[in-house]
Write a protein that holds these residues in place. Structure first.
Motif, PDB file in Angstrom:
ATOM      1  N   GLU A  42       0.807  -1.226   0.000  1.00 15.82           N
ATOM      2  CA  GLU A  42       0.000   0.000   0.000  1.00 15.82           C
ATOM      3  C   GLU A  42       0.836   1.270   0.000  1.00 15.82           C
ATOM      4  OE1 GLU A  42      -3.105   0.361   2.859  1.00 15.82           O
ATOM      5  OE2 GLU A  42      -4.302  -1.194   1.907  1.00 15.82           O
ATOM      6  N   THR A  43       2.042   1.222   0.525  1.00 11.12           N
ATOM      7  CA  THR A  43       2.810   2.456   0.697  1.00 11.12           C
ATOM      8  C   THR A  43       4.177   2.472   0.027  1.00 11.12           C
ATOM      9  OG1 THR A  43       3.688   1.618   2.789  1.00 11.12           O
ATOM     10  CG2 THR A  43       1.692   2.989   2.906  1.00 11.12           C
ATOM     11  N   HIS A  44       4.619   1.384  -0.544  1.00 13.42           N
ATOM     12  CA  HIS A  44       5.955   1.312  -1.133  1.00 13.42           C
ATOM     13  C   HIS A  44       5.886   0.945  -2.614  1.00 13.42           C
ATOM     14  CE1 HIS A  44       6.800   1.014   3.148  1.00 13.42           C
ATOM     15  NE2 HIS A  44       7.982   1.505   2.852  1.00 13.42           N
ATOM     16  N   PHE A  45       6.834   1.468  -3.378  1.00 13.21           N
ATOM     17  CA  PHE A  45       6.836   1.228  -4.814  1.00 13.21           C
ATOM     18  C   PHE A  45       8.253   1.275  -5.364  1.00 13.21           C
ATOM     19  CE2 PHE A  45       6.478   5.767  -4.144  1.00 13.21           C
ATOM     20  CZ  PHE A  45       7.326   6.327  -5.089  1.00 13.21           C
ATOM     21  N   SER A  46       8.411   0.779  -6.574  1.00 18.44           N
ATOM     22  CA  SER A  46       9.653   0.928  -7.321  1.00 18.44           C
ATOM     23  C   SER A  46       9.278   1.414  -8.719  1.00 18.44           C
ATOM     24  CB  SER A  46      10.445  -0.384  -7.372  1.00 18.44           C
ATOM     25  OG  SER A  46       9.701  -1.389  -8.015  1.00 18.44           O
ATOM     26  N   LEU A  47      10.260   1.976  -9.409  1.00 20.57           N
ATOM     27  CA  LEU A  47      10.010   2.529 -10.735  1.00 20.57           C
ATOM     28  C   LEU A  47      10.261   1.480 -11.805  1.00 20.57           C
ATOM     29  CD1 LEU A  47      11.717   5.996 -10.234  1.00 20.57           C
ATOM     30  CD2 LEU A  47       9.280   5.467 -10.145  1.00 20.57           C
ATOM     31  N   CYS A  48       9.491   1.517 -12.859  1.00 20.87           N
ATOM     32  CA  CYS A  48       9.632   0.592 -13.982  1.00 20.87           C
ATOM     33  C   CYS A  48      10.261   1.341 -15.154  1.00 20.87           C
ATOM     34  CB  CYS A  48       8.270   0.043 -14.391  1.00 20.87           C
ATOM     35  SG  CYS A  48       7.391  -0.816 -13.090  1.00 20.87           S
ATOM     36  N   MET A  49      11.538   1.607 -15.042  1.00 19.41           N
ATOM     37  CA  MET A  49      12.254   2.334 -16.086  1.00 19.41           C
ATOM     38  C   MET A  49      13.609   1.672 -16.285  1.00 19.41           C
ATOM     39  SD  MET A  49      11.567   6.192 -14.852  1.00 19.41           S
ATOM     40  CE  MET A  49       9.939   6.774 -14.457  1.00 19.41           C
ATOM     41  N   ASP A  50      14.039   1.586 -17.524  1.00 18.53           N
ATOM     42  CA  ASP A  50      15.327   0.959 -17.808  1.00 18.53           C
ATOM     43  C   ASP A  50      16.488   1.676 -17.136  1.00 18.53           C
ATOM     44  OD1 ASP A  50      14.116  -0.989 -19.358  1.00 18.53           O
ATOM     45  OD2 ASP A  50      14.376   0.125 -21.231  1.00 18.53           O
ATOM     46  N   SER A  51      16.355   2.981 -16.929  1.00 19.77           N
ATOM     47  CA  SER A  51      17.458   3.767 -16.368  1.00 19.77           C
ATOM     48  C   SER A  51      17.525   3.724 -14.836  1.00 19.77           C
ATOM     49  CB  SER A  51      17.334   5.223 -16.835  1.00 19.77           C
ATOM     50  OG  SER A  51      16.099   5.755 -16.403  1.00 19.77           O
ATOM     51  N   VAL A  52      16.571   3.049 -14.190  1.00 18.59           N
ATOM     52  CA  VAL A  52      16.544   2.976 -12.732  1.00 18.59           C
ATOM     53  C   VAL A  52      16.590   1.509 -12.315  1.00 18.59           C
ATOM     54  CG1 VAL A  52      15.212   3.532 -10.663  1.00 18.59           C
ATOM     55  CG2 VAL A  52      15.159   5.093 -12.610  1.00 18.59           C
ATOM     56  N   ALA A  53      17.462   1.203 -11.357  1.00 17.31           N
ATOM     57  CA  ALA A  53      17.569  -0.177 -10.869  1.00 17.31           C
ATOM     58  C   ALA A  53      16.231  -0.616 -10.280  1.00 17.31           C
ATOM     59  CB  ALA A  53      18.667  -0.276  -9.821  1.00 17.31           C
ATOM     60  N   PRO A  54      15.732  -1.798 -10.654  1.00 18.01           N
ATOM     61  CA  PRO A  54      14.409  -2.238 -10.199  1.00 18.01           C
ATOM     62  C   PRO A  54      14.329  -2.563  -8.712  1.00 18.01           C
ATOM     63  CG  PRO A  54      15.496  -3.974 -11.430  1.00 18.01           C
ATOM     64  CD  PRO A  54      16.369  -2.761 -11.533  1.00 18.01           C
ATOM     65  N   ASP A  55      15.472  -2.729  -8.041  1.00 16.03           N
ATOM     66  CA  ASP A  55      15.419  -3.082  -6.626  1.00 16.03           C
ATOM     67  C   ASP A  55      15.403  -1.857  -5.708  1.00 16.03           C
ATOM     68  OD1 ASP A  55      18.009  -2.301  -7.141  1.00 16.03           O
ATOM     69  OD2 ASP A  55      18.934  -3.900  -5.989  1.00 16.03           O
ATOM     70  N   GLN A  56      15.346  -0.665  -6.271  1.00 14.62           N
ATOM     71  CA  GLN A  56      15.256   0.543  -5.444  1.00 14.62           C
ATOM     72  C   GLN A  56      13.810   0.743  -5.023  1.00 14.62           C
ATOM     73  OE1 GLN A  56      17.299   4.072  -6.661  1.00 14.62           O
ATOM     74  NE2 GLN A  56      18.690   2.898  -7.953  1.00 14.62           N
ATOM     75  N   VAL A  57      13.585   0.673  -3.734  1.00 11.41           N
ATOM     76  CA  VAL A  57      12.234   0.791  -3.189  1.00 11.41           C
ATOM     77  C   VAL A  57      12.061   2.165  -2.582  1.00 11.41           C
ATOM     78  CG1 VAL A  57      10.615  -0.151  -1.505  1.00 11.41           C
ATOM     79  CG2 VAL A  57      12.144  -1.682  -2.761  1.00 11.41           C
ATOM     80  N   MET A  58      10.956   2.810  -2.929  1.00 12.49           N
ATOM     81  CA  MET A  58      10.633   4.134  -2.389  1.00 12.49           C
ATOM     82  C   MET A  58       9.326   4.038  -1.620  1.00 12.49           C
ATOM     83  SD  MET A  58      11.606   6.311  -5.730  1.00 12.49           S
ATOM     84  CE  MET A  58      11.852   4.989  -6.906  1.00 12.49           C
ATOM     85  N   SER A  59       9.113   4.982  -0.728  1.00 18.79           N
ATOM     86  CA  SER A  59       7.870   4.960   0.032  1.00 18.79           C
ATOM     87  C   SER A  59       7.117   6.262  -0.164  1.00 18.79           C
ATOM     88  CB  SER A  59       8.132   4.705   1.514  1.00 18.79           C
ATOM     89  OG  SER A  59       8.885   5.760   2.057  1.00 18.79           O
ATOM     90  N   CYS A  60       5.817   6.162  -0.073  1.00 21.23           N
ATOM     91  CA  CYS A  60       4.962   7.343  -0.135  1.00 21.23           C
ATOM     92  C   CYS A  60       5.107   8.115   1.171  1.00 21.23           C
ATOM     93  CB  CYS A  60       3.495   6.929  -0.315  1.00 21.23           C
ATOM     94  SG  CYS A  60       3.133   6.239  -1.940  1.00 21.23           S
TER      95      CYS A  60
END
Length: 158
Positions: A42-60
């Protein structure tokens, strides 16, 4: 003249479809959405972009949820979360064999047989409870990868 009406109608359909996606969002967990975001909970996400590592988790920010809308994080209650948590929170319980169990996202307690002891142990900042192997608390990325073991804000009173 017919061509003009056709283009006008086509533009209206495109605008209405875009607005529906913005207003309604999408409901999916751990799946890249049209806003290039993958809501992990519900509160955490990662970006789906080739230029950003997929394991980087961000929070709202506090009191906001992850959505499939153009604005990734929205205030709680303004729209449904893209990756809703289960209404009923299930956490491991003492089973007579287990020594420790997670009692919230960031706490764990020792078991005395099939009962919890009163001592609540807290994980360090920015870590989550994950009683597995020799680890009791893990960083956010590992917890989201392996799954939150107890998605409760705070432990229940013993």
């Amino acid at each position: 003249m017919k061509y003009f009406w056709f283009l006008r109608s086509l533009c209206f359909i495109v605008i209405a479809s875009s607005a529906a996606v913005f207003v309604l969002g999408e409901t999916s967990c751990n799946t890249c959405q049209s806003n290039n975001v993958k809501c992990l909970n519900e509160t955490h996400f990662s970006l789906c972009m080739d230029s950003v590592a997929p394991d980087q988790v961000m929070s709202c920010p506090d009191d906001q949820i992850c959505t499939g809308l153009l604005k990734i994080c929205m205030p709680i209650g303004s729209t449904p979360p893209s990756c809703p948590s289960d209404a009923e929170v299930t956490c491991p319980s003492c089973d007579g064999i287990t020594t420790f169990v997670c009692t919230s996202r960031t706490t764990f307690q020792m078991c005395n047989g099939d009962k919890l002891t009163s001592q609540v142990n807290k994980c360090k900042d920015n870590t989550y409870c994950a009683i597995s192997g020799k680890k009791f608390c893990v960083d956010r990325c590992e917890a989201l990868r392996t799954g939150i073991q107890c998605d409760r804000e705070s432990p229940l009173e013993v």
